[in-house]
Motif scaffolding. Structure first.
Motif, PDB file in Angstrom:
ATOM      1  N   ILE A 217      56.946  38.780  39.820  1.00 40.64           N
ATOM      2  CA  ILE A 217      56.195  38.456  38.606  1.00 40.64           C
ATOM      3  C   ILE A 217      55.736  37.009  38.723  1.00 40.64           C
ATOM      4  N   THR A 218      54.467  36.770  38.456  1.00 43.18           N
ATOM      5  CA  THR A 218      53.929  35.409  38.514  1.00 43.18           C
ATOM      6  C   THR A 218      53.302  35.049  37.176  1.00 43.18           C
ATOM      7  N   PHE A 219      53.790  33.971  36.583  1.00 41.57           N
ATOM      8  CA  PHE A 219      53.155  33.388  35.402  1.00 41.57           C
ATOM      9  C   PHE A 219      52.346  32.203  35.903  1.00 41.57           C
ATOM     10  N   GLU A 220      51.041  32.418  36.089  1.00 39.39           N
ATOM     11  CA  GLU A 220      50.200  31.426  36.762  1.00 39.39           C
ATOM     12  C   GLU A 220      49.469  30.585  35.723  1.00 39.39           C
ATOM     13  N   GLY A 221      49.951  29.361  35.544  1.00 39.19           N
ATOM     14  CA  GLY A 221      49.374  28.496  34.526  1.00 39.19           C
ATOM     15  C   GLY A 221      48.568  27.345  35.060  1.00 39.19           C
ATOM     16  N   LEU A 226      45.185  26.235  43.184  1.00 40.42           N
ATOM     17  CA  LEU A 226      46.625  26.449  43.098  1.00 40.42           C
ATOM     18  C   LEU A 226      46.930  27.881  42.677  1.00 40.42           C
ATOM     19  N   GLY A 227      46.172  28.359  41.705  1.00 38.33           N
ATOM     20  CA  GLY A 227      46.361  29.731  41.256  1.00 38.33           C
ATOM     21  C   GLY A 227      45.989  30.737  42.330  1.00 38.33           C
ATOM     22  N   ALA A 228      44.907  30.442  43.069  1.00 37.63           N
ATOM     23  CA  ALA A 228      44.493  31.330  44.154  1.00 37.63           C
ATOM     24  C   ALA A 228      45.566  31.395  45.240  1.00 37.63           C
ATOM     25  N   THR A 229      46.204  30.261  45.504  1.00 36.19           N
ATOM     26  CA  THR A 229      47.280  30.236  46.483  1.00 36.19           C
ATOM     27  C   THR A 229      48.487  31.014  45.979  1.00 36.19           C
ATOM     28  N   ALA A 230      48.789  30.873  44.697  1.00 37.79           N
ATOM     29  CA  ALA A 230      49.907  31.623  44.117  1.00 37.79           C
ATOM     30  C   ALA A 230      49.688  33.123  44.269  1.00 37.79           C
ATOM     31  N   PRO A 246      44.098  24.553  33.866  1.00 39.53           N
ATOM     32  CA  PRO A 246      43.994  23.088  33.857  1.00 39.53           C
ATOM     33  C   PRO A 246      43.315  22.521  35.084  1.00 39.53           C
ATOM     34  N   SER A 247      43.198  23.322  36.163  1.00 45.49           N
ATOM     35  CA  SER A 247      42.497  22.858  37.361  1.00 45.49           C
ATOM     36  C   SER A 247      40.983  22.992  37.230  1.00 45.49           C
ATOM     37  N   GLY A 248      40.516  23.545  36.095  1.00 47.41           N
ATOM     38  CA  GLY A 248      39.086  23.687  35.871  1.00 47.41           C
ATOM     39  C   GLY A 248      38.635  25.118  35.686  1.00 47.41           C
ATOM     40  N   ASP A 249      39.405  26.065  36.225  1.00 47.40           N
ATOM     41  CA  ASP A 249      39.063  27.474  36.064  1.00 47.40           C
ATOM     42  C   ASP A 249      40.324  28.298  36.280  1.00 47.40           C
ATOM     43  N   PHE A 250      40.262  29.558  35.867  1.00 49.31           N
ATOM     44  CA  PHE A 250      41.396  30.440  36.065  1.00 49.31           C
ATOM     45  C   PHE A 250      41.522  30.799  37.552  1.00 49.31           C
ATOM     46  N   ALA A 251      42.702  31.253  37.940  1.00 53.07           N
ATOM     47  CA  ALA A 251      42.967  31.581  39.341  1.00 53.07           C
ATOM     48  C   ALA A 251      41.966  32.614  39.845  1.00 53.07           C
ATOM     49  N   ALA A 252      41.358  32.313  40.982  1.00 50.00           N
ATOM     50  CA  ALA A 252      40.444  33.264  41.609  1.00 50.00           C
ATOM     51  C   ALA A 252      41.246  34.217  42.482  1.00 50.00           C
ATOM     52  N   TYR A 253      40.879  35.472  42.441  1.00 46.07           N
ATOM     53  CA  TYR A 253      41.559  36.453  43.287  1.00 46.07           C
ATOM     54  C   TYR A 253      40.583  37.572  43.628  1.00 46.07           C
ATOM     55  N   ARG A 260      44.236  47.143  46.319  1.00 46.04           N
ATOM     56  CA  ARG A 260      44.822  47.653  47.560  1.00 46.04           C
ATOM     57  C   ARG A 260      46.325  47.407  47.608  1.00 46.04           C
ATOM     58  N   ARG A 261      46.748  46.243  47.114  1.00 45.68           N
ATOM     59  CA  ARG A 261      48.168  45.885  47.171  1.00 45.68           C
ATOM     60  C   ARG A 261      48.933  46.331  45.924  1.00 45.68           C
ATOM     61  N   GLY A 262      48.246  46.952  44.983  1.00 43.51           N
ATOM     62  CA  GLY A 262      48.924  47.452  43.790  1.00 43.51           C
ATOM     63  C   GLY A 262      49.389  46.361  42.843  1.00 43.51           C
ATOM     64  N   ILE A 263      48.667  45.232  42.832  1.00 46.69           N
ATOM     65  CA  ILE A 263      49.051  44.114  41.963  1.00 46.69           C
ATOM     66  C   ILE A 263      48.355  44.252  40.607  1.00 46.69           C
ATOM     67  N   THR A 264      49.129  44.237  39.543  1.00 50.82           N
ATOM     68  CA  THR A 264      48.585  44.266  38.185  1.00 50.82           C
ATOM     69  C   THR A 264      48.269  42.850  37.752  1.00 50.82           C
ATOM     70  N   VAL A 265      47.010  42.584  37.411  1.00 51.82           N
ATOM     71  CA  VAL A 265      46.594  41.234  37.021  1.00 51.82           C
ATOM     72  C   VAL A 265      46.204  41.220  35.545  1.00 51.82           C
ATOM     73  N   LYS A 266      46.734  40.256  34.807  1.00 52.07           N
ATOM     74  CA  LYS A 266      46.368  40.029  33.418  1.00 52.07           C
ATOM     75  C   LYS A 266      45.642  38.699  33.317  1.00 52.07           C
ATOM     76  N   GLY A 267      44.620  38.655  32.466  1.00 51.12           N
ATOM     77  CA  GLY A 267      43.834  37.435  32.302  1.00 51.12           C
ATOM     78  C   GLY A 267      43.897  36.897  30.892  1.00 51.12           C
ATOM     79  N   ILE A 268      43.056  35.907  30.599  1.00 48.07           N
ATOM     80  CA  ILE A 268      43.096  35.222  29.309  1.00 48.07           C
ATOM     81  C   ILE A 268      42.785  36.170  28.153  1.00 48.07           C
ATOM     82  N   ARG A 269      41.949  37.175  28.373  1.00 46.73           N
ATOM     83  CA  ARG A 269      41.618  38.093  27.284  1.00 46.73           C
ATOM     84  C   ARG A 269      42.836  38.896  26.837  1.00 46.73           C
TER      85      ARG A 269
END
Length: 328
Positions: A217-221, A226-230, A246-253, A260-269
């Protein structure tokens, strides 16, 4: 006779210098509303980004406007349909959109909550915004017990609360922040492992801490690179919240990679009150704070006339914990 109040006004999108202290007419509560003498207000990072003209797709606001949303104060007057019993009560609340960084603010009575006995107004206001979001994330995320949980921007106002919640839930908490003072802070709040993401290759430490599997589980703030690396060290079939910018934009992925990897991503909405599926209430936030589940770290309290300085301190990463604004 029209009365006036002091208010901080964002006069145009730009740097912190666009914030000016002005005298504006005191608002009048309408039906179902109350007028509050504001004592303290919260400041969260996204407000500095909105002031700079960012995130227009998420927040509909045009200068000039009075910033701020979460506040604490004393009810001065009520509108039609609201019990006069509210008058004189010490409360926390949220303005409908902005407008809290002022000596008086109007809010819906249904959004008010009396501050519980034993809880200071400072603590109540400090958790009213960050605590609300933290509990929403706690509810949205899969069960935390026994999981490898990575928290970035862990020494921020909300990051600290997420560290506390994950620890209490029985997770193995990996907290990422910038600089030794912030690492010491999150360690004191029971992070199991800490790492400085200003150092190159910090993500390797995440893999080492998780036996090469990555975070469940990742809480990416942090957002940005940095978020893209996380995201690269999120485990397959894991859960990832890209809620900070805070780096200027939300984590890019890469959405195809996430699928493909089955990762569930939640965003600001997923964390906006009008679009979320969570059932968190402000009353629950205050109750959890009163019982010690949410313990905010307040670095500084700025007077209203220094709101621009508070914005600068936040954007320059000077704060260890969070800042509040004392209005009156």
């Amino acid at each position: 006779m029209t009365t006036t109040m002091r208010a901080a006004v964002v006069t145009a999108f730009g740097d912190a210098d666009v914030i000016q202290l002005q005298h504006l007419p005191t608002p009048t509560p309408g039906p179902g509303e109350v007028l509050v003498d504001v004592r303290l207000t919260d400041l969260i990072f996204v407000e500095t980004a909105i002031r700079a003209g960012q995130h227009g797709g998420f927040f509909d606001v045009t200068p000039p406007y009075v910033p701020g949303n979460s506040f604490g104060g004393v009810v001065r007057a009520v509108g039609d349909g609201v019990s006069a019993d509210w008058i004189g009560k010490t409360v926390t609340g949220r303005t409908p959109s902005f407008g809290a960084h002022a000596e008086q603010a109007v809010a819906a009575a249904e959004d008010l909550h009396e501050v519980p006995a034993g809880l200071t107004l400072e603590t109540a206001v400090a958790v009213s915004g960050d605590g609300y979001t933290a509990l929403m994330l706690e509810e949205l995320a899969p069960g935390l017990a026994g999981k490898q949980v990575l928290i970035t921007a862990a020494a921020g106002g909300m990051g600290i609360l997420l560290v506390q919640l994950a620890h209490r839930a029985g997770a193995h908490v990996i907290a990422a922040a910038r600089g030794q003072a912030k690492l010491d802070l999150v360690k004191a709040h029971h992070a199991d492992g800490v790492l400085d993401y200003s150092q190159p290759g910090w993500e390797k430490a995440v893999l080492e801490a998780t036996n090469g599997a990555g975070a469940d589980i990742t809480f990416e703030g942090a957002g940005g690179s940095l978020g893209a690396t996380a995201f690269t060290v999120a485990a397959d079939s894991s859960w990832f919240s890209a809620h900070g910018a805070p780096s200027g934009d939300f984590a890019a992925y890469d959405e195809s990679e996430a699928e493909r990897r089955g990762i569930t991503v939640k965003g600001i909405r997923d964390l906006r009150v009008d679009t979320t599926t969570t059932t968190v209430s402000a009353a629950e936030v205050l109750a959890r704070a009163a019982q010690g589940d949410l313990v905010p770290v307040i670095d500084r309290i700025y007077p209203l006339e220094q709101l621009a300085d508070a914005h600068r301190a936040m954007t320059s990463r000077e704060l260890v914990g969070k800042a509040l604004i004392r209005v009156s």
